[in-house]
Design a protein around this motif. Structure first.
Motif, short mmCIF file in Angstrom:
data_model
loop_
_atom_site.label_atom_id
_atom_site.label_comp_id
_atom_site.label_asym_id
_atom_site.label_seq_id
_atom_site.Cartn_x
_atom_site.Cartn_y
_atom_site.Cartn_z
N ALA A 1 0.82 -1.21 0.00
CA ALA A 1 0.00 0.00 0.00
C ALA A 1 0.85 1.26 0.00
O ALA A 1 1.96 1.30 0.53
CB ALA A 1 -0.92 0.00 1.22
N SER A 2 0.30 2.29 -0.60
CA SER A 2 0.92 3.60 -0.56
C SER A 2 0.08 4.48 0.35
O SER A 2 -0.96 4.06 0.83
CB SER A 2 0.99 4.19 -1.97
N GLY A 3 0.52 5.67 0.58
CA GLY A 3 -0.29 6.60 1.37
C GLY A 3 0.04 6.62 2.84
O GLY A 3 -0.84 6.85 3.67
N GLY A 4 1.27 6.37 3.21
CA GLY A 4 1.68 6.54 4.59
C GLY A 4 1.92 5.27 5.37
O GLY A 4 2.54 5.30 6.43
N ASP B 1 6.96 4.88 0.05
CA ASP B 1 6.29 6.03 -0.58
C ASP B 1 7.32 7.03 -1.10
O ASP B 1 7.16 7.58 -2.19
CB ASP B 1 5.36 6.73 0.41
N SER B 2 8.36 7.27 -0.33
CA SER B 2 9.40 8.21 -0.73
C SER B 2 10.10 7.73 -2.01
O SER B 2 10.33 8.52 -2.93
CB SER B 2 10.42 8.37 0.40
N LEU B 3 10.42 6.44 -2.07
CA LEU B 3 11.06 5.91 -3.28
C LEU B 3 10.13 5.99 -4.48
O LEU B 3 10.56 6.31 -5.59
CB LEU B 3 11.52 4.46 -3.04
N ARG B 4 8.86 5.71 -4.27
CA ARG B 4 7.89 5.81 -5.37
C ARG B 4 7.80 7.25 -5.88
O ARG B 4 7.73 7.49 -7.08
CB ARG B 4 6.52 5.33 -4.91
N ASP B 5 7.77 8.21 -4.95
CA ASP B 5 7.72 9.62 -5.34
C ASP B 5 8.96 10.02 -6.13
O ASP B 5 8.86 10.70 -7.17
CB ASP B 5 7.59 10.53 -4.11
N ARG B 6 10.13 9.59 -5.66
CA ARG B 6 11.37 9.89 -6.37
C ARG B 6 11.36 9.28 -7.77
O ARG B 6 11.79 9.90 -8.74
CB ARG B 6 12.58 9.39 -5.58
N LEU C 1 17.38 6.17 -12.11
CA LEU C 1 16.11 5.45 -12.08
C LEU C 1 16.33 3.97 -11.78
O LEU C 1 15.60 3.37 -10.98
CB LEU C 1 15.37 5.62 -13.41
N ALA C 2 17.34 3.38 -12.38
CA ALA C 2 17.65 1.97 -12.13
C ALA C 2 18.02 1.75 -10.66
O ALA C 2 17.61 0.76 -10.05
CB ALA C 2 18.78 1.50 -13.04
N ILE C 3 18.78 2.68 -10.09
CA ILE C 3 19.17 2.57 -8.68
C ILE C 3 17.95 2.68 -7.78
O ILE C 3 17.78 1.88 -6.84
CB ILE C 3 20.22 3.66 -8.33
N ILE C 4 17.08 3.63 -8.06
CA ILE C 4 15.86 3.81 -7.25
C ILE C 4 14.97 2.57 -7.34
O ILE C 4 14.45 2.09 -6.33
CB ILE C 4 15.09 5.07 -7.69
N ARG C 5 14.83 2.04 -8.54
CA ARG C 5 14.00 0.83 -8.71
C ARG C 5 14.58 -0.37 -7.98
O ARG C 5 13.84 -1.18 -7.43
CB ARG C 5 13.80 0.54 -10.19
N GLU C 6 15.88 -0.48 -7.98
CA GLU C 6 16.53 -1.58 -7.25
C GLU C 6 16.31 -1.41 -5.74
O GLU C 6 15.99 -2.38 -5.05
CB GLU C 6 18.02 -1.63 -7.58
N SER D 1 12.75 -2.31 -4.98
CA SER D 1 12.56 -3.76 -5.04
C SER D 1 13.05 -4.44 -3.77
O SER D 1 12.37 -5.31 -3.20
CB SER D 1 13.28 -4.33 -6.26
N ILE D 2 14.22 -4.04 -3.30
CA ILE D 2 14.79 -4.61 -2.07
C ILE D 2 13.89 -4.29 -0.88
O ILE D 2 13.58 -5.17 -0.06
CB ILE D 2 16.22 -4.11 -1.86
N LEU D 3 13.45 -3.04 -0.78
CA LEU D 3 12.60 -2.62 0.33
C LEU D 3 11.25 -3.34 0.30
O LEU D 3 10.74 -3.77 1.34
CB LEU D 3 12.40 -1.11 0.32
N GLU D 4 10.68 -3.51 -0.89
CA GLU D 4 9.42 -4.23 -1.01
C GLU D 4 9.59 -5.69 -0.55
O GLU D 4 8.73 -6.23 0.13
CB GLU D 4 8.90 -4.20 -2.45
N GLN D 5 10.69 -6.31 -0.94
CA GLN D 5 10.93 -7.70 -0.55
C GLN D 5 11.11 -7.81 0.96
O GLN D 5 10.57 -8.73 1.59
CB GLN D 5 12.17 -8.25 -1.28
N GLN D 6 11.87 -6.91 1.56
CA GLN D 6 12.06 -6.92 3.01
C GLN D 6 10.74 -6.72 3.75
O GLN D 6 10.46 -7.41 4.73
CB GLN D 6 13.05 -5.84 3.43
#
Length: 124
Positions: free
Chosen positions: A33-36, A42-47, A71-76, A79-84
């Motif tokens: 989920a997004s939105g807090g 959320d910060s990575l998605r905004d960036r 962009l590749a660095i932010i997406r990586e 991805s890591i944060l989502e997995q964690q």
């Protein structure tokens, strides 16, 4: 213990639909989920969104290559944060599994009791 689990996983996942095409049918995706609920995510998605806008408006090849690298660095990172985050949610559910099972068993017993009572009322 179940209320702790509920507070941990409540509003954690959004069901989204990817951009429609004629061949995708009814396809849905699950995402954190997004939105807090997950501020770092959320910060990575905004960036990522801001950088995508910047890339679309860029006219310089050097700037474009640099932006694509960022962009590749932010997406990586995302991805890591989502997995964690997903792993932490799964671990919470695994820890609570015995409590959930006991609650489910109690509800099943209550369901049988109410079904018998309803049946008895019909025959009375």
């Amino acid at each position: 213990y179940l209320s702790i689990l509920y507070n941990t996983i409540a509003s954690s996942v959004e069901i989204t639909r990817p951009k429609a095409s004629l061949t995708d049918g009814n396809v849905y995706m699950f995402q954190l989920a997004s939105g807090g609920r997950f501020p770092e995510l959320d910060s990575l998605r905004d960036r990522e969104d801001k950088l995508m806008i910047k890339i679309k408006g860029s006219k310089s090849a050097d700037n474009d290559n640099n932006n694509h690298r960022q962009l590749a660095i932010i997406r990586e990172e995302r991805s890591i944060l989502e997995q964690q985050t997903t792993n932490a949610l799964i671990a919470s559910m695994i820890d609570a599994a015995p409590h959930v099972q006991r609650a489910q068993d109690a509800l099943a017993r209550l369901d049988v009791i109410f079904a018998r009572a309803s049946y008895a009322c019909e025959w009375d």
